[in-house]
Motif scaffolding. Structure first.
Motif, PDB file in Angstrom:
ATOM      1  N   THR A 120      -4.160  95.035  18.767  1.00 17.76           N
ATOM      2  CA  THR A 120      -3.782  95.014  17.363  1.00 17.76           C
ATOM      3  C   THR A 120      -2.293  94.756  17.220  1.00 17.76           C
ATOM      4  O   THR A 120      -1.513  95.001  18.153  1.00 17.76           O
ATOM      5  CB  THR A 120      -4.114  96.351  16.691  1.00 17.76           C
ATOM      6  N   ASP A 121      -1.925  94.295  16.053  1.00 19.82           N
ATOM      7  CA  ASP A 121      -0.501  94.074  15.813  1.00 19.82           C
ATOM      8  C   ASP A 121       0.267  95.377  15.949  1.00 19.82           C
ATOM      9  O   ASP A 121       1.391  95.399  16.444  1.00 19.82           O
ATOM     10  CB  ASP A 121      -0.280  93.442  14.440  1.00 19.82           C
ATOM     11  N   ASN A 122      -0.366  96.451  15.532  1.00 22.75           N
ATOM     12  CA  ASN A 122       0.285  97.751  15.621  1.00 22.75           C
ATOM     13  C   ASN A 122       0.576  98.122  17.073  1.00 22.75           C
ATOM     14  O   ASN A 122       1.647  98.618  17.403  1.00 22.75           O
ATOM     15  CB  ASN A 122      -0.616  98.820  14.994  1.00 22.75           C
ATOM     16  N   GLU A 123      -0.373  97.852  17.930  1.00 24.43           N
ATOM     17  CA  GLU A 123      -0.220  98.198  19.333  1.00 24.43           C
ATOM     18  C   GLU A 123       0.894  97.368  19.980  1.00 24.43           C
ATOM     19  O   GLU A 123       1.708  97.878  20.749  1.00 24.43           O
ATOM     20  CB  GLU A 123      -1.547  97.955  20.064  1.00 24.43           C
ATOM     21  N   ILE A 124       0.905  96.105  19.641  1.00 27.18           N
ATOM     22  CA  ILE A 124       1.921  95.217  20.198  1.00 27.18           C
ATOM     23  C   ILE A 124       3.307  95.595  19.676  1.00 27.18           C
ATOM     24  O   ILE A 124       4.283  95.626  20.411  1.00 27.18           O
ATOM     25  CB  ILE A 124       1.582  93.755  19.871  1.00 27.18           C
ATOM     26  N   LYS A 125       3.314  95.904  18.405  1.00 22.26           N
ATOM     27  CA  LYS A 125       4.579  96.339  17.803  1.00 22.26           C
ATOM     28  C   LYS A 125       5.086  97.607  18.474  1.00 22.26           C
ATOM     29  O   LYS A 125       6.269  97.716  18.809  1.00 22.26           O
ATOM     30  CB  LYS A 125       4.343  96.574  16.314  1.00 22.26           C
ATOM     31  N   ASN A 126       4.186  98.545  18.704  1.00 27.17           N
ATOM     32  CA  ASN A 126       4.564  99.784  19.376  1.00 27.17           C
ATOM     33  C   ASN A 126       5.035  99.505  20.798  1.00 27.17           C
ATOM     34  O   ASN A 126       5.995 100.110  21.268  1.00 27.17           O
ATOM     35  CB  ASN A 126       3.387 100.756  19.400  1.00 27.17           C
ATOM     36  N   HIS A 169       6.740  86.418  21.611  1.00 29.21           N
ATOM     37  CA  HIS A 169       7.806  86.986  20.797  1.00 29.21           C
ATOM     38  C   HIS A 169       9.044  86.114  20.865  1.00 29.21           C
ATOM     39  O   HIS A 169       9.753  85.939  19.858  1.00 29.21           O
ATOM     40  CB  HIS A 169       8.138  88.408  21.246  1.00 29.21           C
ATOM     41  N   SER A 170       9.301  85.534  22.026  1.00 34.43           N
ATOM     42  CA  SER A 170      10.462  84.646  22.119  1.00 34.43           C
ATOM     43  C   SER A 170      10.254  83.428  21.232  1.00 34.43           C
ATOM     44  O   SER A 170      11.195  82.782  20.799  1.00 34.43           O
ATOM     45  CB  SER A 170      10.680  84.214  23.564  1.00 34.43           C
ATOM     46  N   ARG A 171       9.015  83.146  20.976  1.00 31.85           N
ATOM     47  CA  ARG A 171       8.688  81.979  20.173  1.00 31.85           C
ATOM     48  C   ARG A 171       8.684  82.298  18.679  1.00 31.85           C
ATOM     49  O   ARG A 171       9.188  81.539  17.870  1.00 31.85           O
ATOM     50  CB  ARG A 171       7.300  81.503  20.611  1.00 31.85           C
ATOM     51  N   TRP A 172       8.104  83.434  18.357  1.00 35.77           N
ATOM     52  CA  TRP A 172       7.855  83.734  16.945  1.00 35.77           C
ATOM     53  C   TRP A 172       8.630  84.925  16.396  1.00 35.77           C
ATOM     54  O   TRP A 172       8.569  85.192  15.191  1.00 35.77           O
ATOM     55  CB  TRP A 172       6.357  83.965  16.722  1.00 35.77           C
ATOM     56  N   GLY A 173       9.278  85.659  17.256  1.00 37.02           N
ATOM     57  CA  GLY A 173       9.950  86.852  16.767  1.00 37.02           C
ATOM     58  C   GLY A 173       8.952  87.951  16.428  1.00 37.02           C
ATOM     59  O   GLY A 173       7.880  88.022  17.018  1.00 37.02           O
ATOM     60  N   ASN A 174       9.295  88.762  15.440  1.00 36.36           N
ATOM     61  CA  ASN A 174       8.466  89.931  15.126  1.00 36.36           C
ATOM     62  C   ASN A 174       7.222  89.588  14.324  1.00 36.36           C
ATOM     63  O   ASN A 174       6.867  90.298  13.395  1.00 36.36           O
ATOM     64  CB  ASN A 174       9.296  90.959  14.342  1.00 36.36           C
ATOM     65  N   ARG A 175       6.581  88.517  14.671  1.00 29.58           N
ATOM     66  CA  ARG A 175       5.348  88.149  13.973  1.00 29.58           C
ATOM     67  C   ARG A 175       4.180  88.796  14.708  1.00 29.58           C
ATOM     68  O   ARG A 175       3.406  88.140  15.396  1.00 29.58           O
ATOM     69  CB  ARG A 175       5.208  86.638  13.928  1.00 29.58           C
ATOM     70  N   TRP A 176       4.078  90.105  14.542  1.00 27.70           N
ATOM     71  CA  TRP A 176       3.144  90.886  15.353  1.00 27.70           C
ATOM     72  C   TRP A 176       1.704  90.459  15.158  1.00 27.70           C
ATOM     73  O   TRP A 176       0.927  90.413  16.117  1.00 27.70           O
ATOM     74  CB  TRP A 176       3.317  92.375  15.052  1.00 27.70           C
ATOM     75  N   SER A 177       1.362  90.207  13.931  1.00 25.00           N
ATOM     76  CA  SER A 177      -0.020  89.822  13.669  1.00 25.00           C
ATOM     77  C   SER A 177      -0.352  88.491  14.341  1.00 25.00           C
ATOM     78  O   SER A 177      -1.418  88.326  14.940  1.00 25.00           O
ATOM     79  CB  SER A 177      -0.229  89.725  12.165  1.00 25.00           C
ATOM     80  N   LYS A 178       0.567  87.574  14.248  1.00 29.61           N
ATOM     81  CA  LYS A 178       0.372  86.266  14.859  1.00 29.61           C
ATOM     82  C   LYS A 178       0.263  86.404  16.381  1.00 29.61           C
ATOM     83  O   LYS A 178      -0.576  85.772  17.018  1.00 29.61           O
ATOM     84  CB  LYS A 178       1.559  85.360  14.494  1.00 29.61           C
TER      85      LYS A 178
END
Length: 273
Positions: free
Chosen positions: A113-119, A95-104
């Motif tokens: 899943t991106d959803n899980e990481i986002k949560n 996240h420090s690298r890409w920001g809110n690029r959850w899917s990535k």
DNA sequence: AAATTGCGCAACCGCAGGAGG
DNA sequence: ACCTCCTGCGGTTGCGCAATT
């Protein structure tokens, strides 16, 4: 769960207006029957073309809804349970690298899943930012993550690597949720999995054919041992992460609750400055 | 014991981009 | 070039449950 949610059905007395009402599309939590329909259809025909899939499978759902359900819940390689320290470290790092690029970010955490990481980010990380009264995107908080949280996670991971994991680590649990060897095994909690906070990291290990977290752990060991760091996230100070060794001991009970009470504002600024 | 609060997570929404006609 | 459809992504919402009052 399993409640009937029929959009556009108001006692049967109103004229359908929207597409959903006309199609009698369902919304809300998925039922076991719907999950089975989707699982079976994908098993026979594969995934993709979600709109026609929804129709052909006899699901009164949008293609979007089917896709989401499959990707976030039904996919056989989904991992569930606590985010491990290794995964937490990776999430912070990426996240420090890409920001809110959850899917990535999710692509680098097998089974997550991106959803899980986002949560995870929203509920855990942002909570800490809130406690510190700073913005998650602020330099203060980023420095805190980099110089306090992440070193402590690494210390935690190293400590765990010294002490052999408990025997059940990576071994499928009898209480494993909906899957067993890729076979769908619907349970009463099918649409409302509720055991995440207390499950061990070994959940879903059956589906990945390797113990949960092994790949990540191996990757992190390489990264830590070999001094690997993503370009943008490489330590900016000469001492880098070395000073983590000077940090106070972690409290014993981590249990998926990273850094709770580990830091105060004074603590942070002492370390950051 | 009942009410309230907070948290975690599944699901939905809107938008953007790509593919195909 | 334009339009439509599909897919994927990030943000947001709302429900269920546990903890707290």
């Amino acid at each position: 769960m399993g409640m009937e949610v029929h959009a556009g059905v108001n006692g049967g007395w109103t004229i359908p207006q929207t597409e959903e009402e006309i199609m009698d599309l369902r919304r809300g939590p998925w039922t076991v029957e719907e999950d089975l329909l989707l699982m079976n259809y994908i098993a026979n025909h594969g995934e993709g073309r979600w709109n026609s899939l929804a129709l052909c499978a006899g699901l009164k759902r949008t293609g979007k809804s089917c896709r989401l359900r499959w990707l976030n819940y039904l996919r056989p390689d989904i991992r569930r349970g606590n985010i491990t320290p290794e995964e937490q470290l990776l999430i912070l790092e990426l996240h420090s690298r890409w920001g809110n690029r959850w899917s990535k970010i999710a692509h680098h955490l097998p089974g997550r899943t991106d959803n899980e990481i986002k949560n995870y980010w929203r509920t855990r990380v942002q909570k800490h930012a809130k406690h510190l009264r700073c913005d998650v995107n602020s330099k203060q908080f980023k420095d805190t993550m980099r110089y306090l949280w992440m070193p402590r996670l690494m210390e935690r991971i190293r400590a765990a690597a010294v002490v052999p994991p408990p025997p059940e680590y990576g071994i499928p649990e009898s209480g494993d949720k909906a899957f067993s060897g890729g076979q769908f095994r619907p349970g009463p909690e099918c649409s409302g999995y509720a055991g995440s906070s207390s499950d061990s990291v070994s959940s879903m290990a059956t589906a990945t054919s390797e113990p949960a977290g092994v790949g990540i752990q191996a990757s992190l060991e390489t990264q830590i041992g070999g001094g690997w760091w993503p370009e943008e996230a490489a330590p900016t100070s000469p001492e880098g992460y070395a000073y983590r060794l000077e940090l106070p001991e972690l409290e014993q009970d981590w249990g998926g609750e990273p850094c709770e009470n580990l830091w105060s504002t004074e603590d942070i600024w002492q370390l950051v400055q």
